[in-house]
Scaffold this motif. Structure first.
Motif, PDB file in Angstrom:
ATOM      1  N   GLU A 167     -15.449  58.582 -32.828  1.00 37.90           N
ATOM      2  CA  GLU A 167     -14.221  58.139 -32.144  1.00 37.90           C
ATOM      3  C   GLU A 167     -13.007  58.691 -32.876  1.00 37.90           C
ATOM      4  O   GLU A 167     -13.107  59.114 -34.034  1.00 37.90           O
ATOM      5  CB  GLU A 167     -14.159  56.600 -32.144  1.00 37.90           C
ATOM      6  N   ASP A 168     -11.873  58.623 -32.185  1.00 41.65           N
ATOM      7  CA  ASP A 168     -10.618  59.042 -32.817  1.00 41.65           C
ATOM      8  C   ASP A 168     -10.431  58.238 -34.101  1.00 41.65           C
ATOM      9  O   ASP A 168     -10.637  57.025 -34.101  1.00 41.65           O
ATOM     10  CB  ASP A 168      -9.460  58.748 -31.845  1.00 41.65           C
ATOM     11  N   PRO A 204      -4.314  72.862 -32.692  1.00 37.44           N
ATOM     12  CA  PRO A 204      -4.255  71.950 -31.543  1.00 37.44           C
ATOM     13  C   PRO A 204      -5.445  72.138 -30.602  1.00 37.44           C
ATOM     14  O   PRO A 204      -5.868  73.263 -30.328  1.00 37.44           O
ATOM     15  CB  PRO A 204      -2.943  72.332 -30.848  1.00 37.44           C
ATOM     16  N   GLY A 205      -5.989  71.000 -30.123  1.00 39.28           N
ATOM     17  CA  GLY A 205      -7.094  71.049 -29.160  1.00 39.28           C
ATOM     18  C   GLY A 205      -8.467  71.010 -29.810  1.00 39.28           C
ATOM     19  O   GLY A 205      -9.478  70.779 -29.147  1.00 39.28           O
ATOM     20  N   PHE A 206      -8.532  71.221 -31.143  1.00 33.88           N
ATOM     21  CA  PHE A 206      -9.829  71.292 -31.824  1.00 33.88           C
ATOM     22  C   PHE A 206     -10.444  69.893 -31.996  1.00 33.88           C
ATOM     23  O   PHE A 206     -11.566  69.622 -31.576  1.00 33.88           O
ATOM     24  CB  PHE A 206      -9.644  71.955 -33.197  1.00 33.88           C
ATOM     25  N   GLU A 207      -9.653  69.008 -32.596  1.00 36.14           N
ATOM     26  CA  GLU A 207     -10.209  67.705 -32.982  1.00 36.14           C
ATOM     27  C   GLU A 207     -10.644  66.883 -31.766  1.00 36.14           C
ATOM     28  O   GLU A 207     -11.680  66.208 -31.796  1.00 36.14           O
ATOM     29  CB  GLU A 207      -9.193  66.938 -33.833  1.00 36.14           C
ATOM     30  N   GLU A 208      -9.886  66.989 -30.677  1.00 36.46           N
ATOM     31  CA  GLU A 208     -10.225  66.214 -29.467  1.00 36.46           C
ATOM     32  C   GLU A 208     -11.632  66.552 -28.972  1.00 36.46           C
ATOM     33  O   GLU A 208     -12.329  65.697 -28.424  1.00 36.46           O
ATOM     34  CB  GLU A 208      -9.229  66.509 -28.319  1.00 36.46           C
ATOM     35  N   LYS A 249     -18.635  59.072 -39.631  1.00 31.95           N
ATOM     36  CA  LYS A 249     -18.329  57.847 -40.392  1.00 31.95           C
ATOM     37  C   LYS A 249     -17.106  57.159 -39.809  1.00 31.95           C
ATOM     38  O   LYS A 249     -16.165  57.816 -39.357  1.00 31.95           O
ATOM     39  CB  LYS A 249     -18.023  58.205 -41.860  1.00 31.95           C
ATOM     40  N   GLU A 250     -17.130  55.827 -39.843  1.00 37.33           N
ATOM     41  CA  GLU A 250     -15.965  55.083 -39.342  1.00 37.33           C
ATOM     42  C   GLU A 250     -15.095  54.662 -40.525  1.00 37.33           C
ATOM     43  O   GLU A 250     -15.595  54.468 -41.634  1.00 37.33           O
ATOM     44  CB  GLU A 250     -16.428  53.863 -38.545  1.00 37.33           C
TER      45      GLU A 250
END
Length: 448
Positions: A167-168, A204-208, A249-250
């Motif tokens: 997740e984010d 930009p756009g990578f992590e999403e 990992k959270e």
């Protein structure tokens, strides 16, 4: 040399003063002669030995120029002897103008000088001044709250359950190989790279595109390098990154323990708590001082009254109006907004500031309060920190700028005078909660 000038008072209303000064032609002449005699030994002129040039020739050559100097010096002398004998101190630079415009050599010089005198400030018995000093202690709850905030900034990550999707905000550890036009490029590959999704540390756009991956996944991320990317061979190019996900990992807040304390440079948790307590109490002391200073100034304001120089009040009101205009119109960076007419509110604030300013200056003089070079240097250094990399230039700028030095000196002087007053005054301490102190500070900001 005595001044045989005539100084006649032409105006004496409130603090306004006007004087007519006459410098006689005879006096000007004797001053010119005096200057020529002084210069004669060093002057060489064709046809004469050094120091032997006759007076009439010297006068012809240099008389005109020396006359101007003599005039200036005579008028300055008359002014300074006037201030010395009258004890007046002008609020602002006196206005001086010559009244006989058609003056010719050989005539008396007539000058008008006008100014506003600083008022005589009545004696003030500081032992009748009462001051309330608020004292707030750092309670356990505040210390715990500060600790929890620290723990949050020092977050750790723990493995999610097997098969859980990223997740984010999660930390994904992965290997990747980046390719442009099917070719791997320099610096485009890494192993076991820990990336916090949403941190914006990749292009930009990578992590999403990594949101939703699980441990063991293979994922191809497709992105384009920004047009203004640092490496010209990659700027604007489409790229693929083949990613192998090793761990998801959270985030969890760090545990509040000795480990956390060490991260923040303390020996153990007890030492960190002591540090936090001290920092909070230093903050409270600063806030309490601001509240005390305001109430002290309020009571001083009510204790004395004296005439104020109108020019000082006007200048202060204009300054306040100007400052507030820029606070309300932060986008207007220029100063070509024409004159800003101060309101009644600006005027009454200016009256208070000028009255207190004159009173504090007077008390400071009586107490022989001085701002030391070391204090000034410290103040300049604190200001200079706002200009990282340009501290040196800022230092030089302040050194050459009287007005800027005055702006930095004034608050230090004021604080030292306030300390002096508090030493003489009746001080009562009142213990309050942090919230009450906070409310008192907010009340100050509303009035400011």
């Amino acid at each position: 040399m005595g001044y045989c000038m005539q100084v006649t008072e032409t105006l004496n209303e409130g603090l306004k003063r006007g004087y007519a000064i006459t410098v006689t032609a005879a006096e000007l002449d004797s001053k010119v002669v005096e200057k020529l005699v002084e210069a004669q030994p060093d002057i060489e002129m064709k046809g004469f030995r050094k120091g032997k040039v006759p007076m009439p020739l010297l006068r012809k050559q240099y008389g005109q120029r020396l006359l101007g100097e003599a005039m200036q010096e005579s008028i300055d002398g008359a002014m300074s002897s006037h201030f010395e004998s009258s004890g007046d101190r002008p609020a602002m630079q006196p206005e001086v103008k010559m009244t006989n415009d058609d003056w010719k050599e050989g005539e008396d010089v007539k000058v008008e000088m006008s100014y506003e005198a600083l008022p005589t400030i009545p004696e003030l018995d500081l032992s009748v001044v009462t001051v309330e000093k608020l004292v707030a202690k750092a309670d356990d709850a505040s210390v715990e709250e500060a600790l929890a905030n620290l723990a949050e900034t020092a977050q750790d990550f723990k493995d999610r359950d097997a098969g859980a999707k990223a997740e984010d905000g999660d930390q994904v550890t992965f290997d990747f190989v980046g390719k442009v036009d099917g070719e791997a490029f320099d610096g485009g590959s890494a192993e076991d790279y820990p990336l916090v999704l949403g941190s914006g540390s990749f292009i930009p756009g990578f992590e999403e595109q990594l949101v939703g991956v699980s441990t063991g996944d293979e994922k191809t991320v497709e992105v384009s390098f920004p047009e203004e990317y640092g490496a010209p061979n990659l700027a604007g190019k489409a790229a693929t990154f083949e990613c192998t996900i090793k761990a998801v990992k959270e985030p969890v807040a760090a545990e509040i323990n000795d480990e956390l304390a060490k991260k923040f440079g303390a020996e153990d948790l007890a030492a960190l708590k002591t540090q936090i307590t001290e920092r909070l109490e230093a903050e409270y002391t600063g806030a309490a001082r601001a509240v005390m200073k305001r109430s002290l100034l309020d009571s001083l304001d009510g204790l004395v009254s004296f005439d104020l120089p109108p020019s000082l009040v006007d200048a202060e009101a204009k300054q306040i109006a100007h400052q507030l205009y820029h606070e309300e119109n932060p986008d207007d960076h220029g100063h070509d907004h024409g004159d800003i007419t101060p309101t009644d509110e600006h005027m009454s604030l200016a009256v208070r500031r000028v009255r207190l300013g004159l009173l504090l200056a007077e008390l400071g003089q009586q107490a022989k309060v001085e701002v030391s070079d070391a204090e000034m240097t410290q103040a300049i250094m604190n200001q200079a920190r706002q200009y990282p990399g340009q501290e040196r230039q800022f230092f030089d700028f302040v050194r050459q700028n009287q007005q800027m030095q005055q702006q930095l000196r004034a608050p230090i002087f004021e604080d030292k005078v306030i300390d002096f007053i508090v030493e003489q005054a009746k001080v009562t301490e009142k213990e309050v909660s942090k919230d009450d102190l906070q409310k008192a500070v907010e009340a100050l900001e509303d009035e400011a």
